[in-house]
Design an enzyme around this catalytic site. Structure first.
Site, PDB file in Angstrom:
ATOM      1  CB  CYS A  90      41.091  47.077  39.772  1.00 37.90           C
ATOM      2  SG  CYS A  90      39.607  47.077  40.773  1.00 37.90           S
ATOM      3  CD  GLU A  91      41.515  53.822  37.184  1.00 35.67           C
ATOM      4  OE1 GLU A  91      42.619  54.306  37.490  1.00 35.67           O
ATOM      5  OE2 GLU A  91      40.884  54.177  36.174  1.00 35.67           O
ATOM      6  CG  HIS A  92      37.030  50.517  37.806  1.00 36.56           C
ATOM      7  ND1 HIS A  92      37.376  49.734  36.732  1.00 36.56           N
ATOM      8  CD2 HIS A  92      37.090  51.790  37.377  1.00 36.56           C
ATOM      9  CE1 HIS A  92      37.617  50.495  35.690  1.00 36.56           C
ATOM     10  NE2 HIS A  92      37.454  51.752  36.054  1.00 36.56           N
ATOM     11  CG  HIS A  93      35.801  46.960  42.092  1.00 30.59           C
ATOM     12  ND1 HIS A  93      36.090  46.756  40.766  1.00 30.59           N
ATOM     13  CD2 HIS A  93      34.457  47.002  42.192  1.00 30.59           C
ATOM     14  CE1 HIS A  93      34.963  46.663  40.077  1.00 30.59           C
ATOM     15  NE2 HIS A  93      33.954  46.815  40.921  1.00 30.59           N
ATOM     16  CD  GLN A 131      44.891  42.890  32.164  1.00 30.99           C
ATOM     17  OE1 GLN A 131      43.926  42.522  32.816  1.00 30.99           O
ATOM     18  NE2 GLN A 131      45.465  42.116  31.247  1.00 30.99           N
ATOM     19  CG  HIS A 159      41.120  41.953  36.867  1.00 32.27           C
ATOM     20  ND1 HIS A 159      41.341  43.311  36.863  1.00 32.27           N
ATOM     21  CD2 HIS A 159      41.771  41.470  35.788  1.00 32.27           C
ATOM     22  CE1 HIS A 159      42.083  43.630  35.818  1.00 32.27           C
ATOM     23  NE2 HIS A 159      42.351  42.534  35.144  1.00 32.27           N
ATOM     24  CB  CYS A 161      36.998  43.571  41.186  1.00 31.79           C
ATOM     25  SG  CYS A 161      37.681  43.862  39.560  1.00 31.79           S
TER      26      CYS A 161
HETATM   27 ZN    ZN Z   1      37.869  46.162  39.657  1.00 31.65          ZN
END
Ligand code: ZN
Length: 204
Positions: A90-93, A131, A159, A161
């Protein structure tokens, strides 16, 4: 310098800008670790290689993947490849999310080699993703490759995260879909796809 003196040049190997190992070493220090202890001695290099592999999709050309595997056929039934496993970050975490993708299309004049579809999924999964975009990327690239009557993609994923931090909902999974052409416009096509996916699906 006298002209008869040998010229000795020391060529220092330039640290590659792309080498992540020093950054990972620094990260370990900032996390309070001792990067010199035995277990971590080669960790920066390992993380470097792992991250390179997990983001190798950036360097893949979808046209090259499908080239040579496009076939002209008279076949107008739905083609479906179910339960394609994927692993992404995931690009956020930058934590993993993983699951299964179901890909279907209605051919117009061309079909694509079945084994190429999981490779397309991998090419987009091995990047920093969300996603929703991963689902769209796969659908759109099949649309662009063979111009079918329609494409449907359903993605079920869990996920890390969500599972390991924050809400810690360890059993929740997210489902996304992308429907193009006939899959968007015709309920009967969408229903056929959903029925085929549900039939015998093992879930994430
Ligand atoms: Zn994430």
């Amino acid at each position: 310098m006298k002209s008869n003196e040998a010229l000795v040049q020391v060529i220092h190997e330039k640290p590659s800008e792309l080498d992540l190992a020093p950054l990972i070493g620094e990260m370990l220090v900032r996390l309070g670790e001792n990067p010199d202890r035995e277990g971590l001695a080669r960790t920066p290099q390992r993380v470097d290689r792992a991250l390179r592999f997990l983001t190798s999709g950036y360097h893949l050309d979808i046209r090259k993947i499908v080239n040579g595997a496009l076939f002209d056929v008279k076949y107008d039934e739905m083609v479906i490849v179910k339960d394609i496993e994927f692993f992404s970050l995931c690009e956020h975490h930058m934590l993993p999310f993983f699951g299964k993708m179901h890909v279907a299309y209605l051919p117009r004049t061309k079909v694509i080699g079945l084994s190429k579809i999981p490779r397309i999924v991998d090419a987009f999964a091995r990047r920093l993703q969300i996603q929703e975009r991963l689902t769209q990327d796969v659908a759109q690239s099949i649309q662009n490759s063979i111009d079918p009557v329609g494409v449907g993609v359903i993605c079920e994923a869990r996920h890390f995260c969500m599972m390991m931090r924050g809400v810690e909902k360890q059993h929740s999974s997210a489902i996304t879909s992308a429907m193009l052409g006939a899959f968007r416009e015709r309920k009967s096509t969408r229903d056929e796809f959903l029925a085929l996916v549900k039939h015998g699906s093992s879930g994430v």
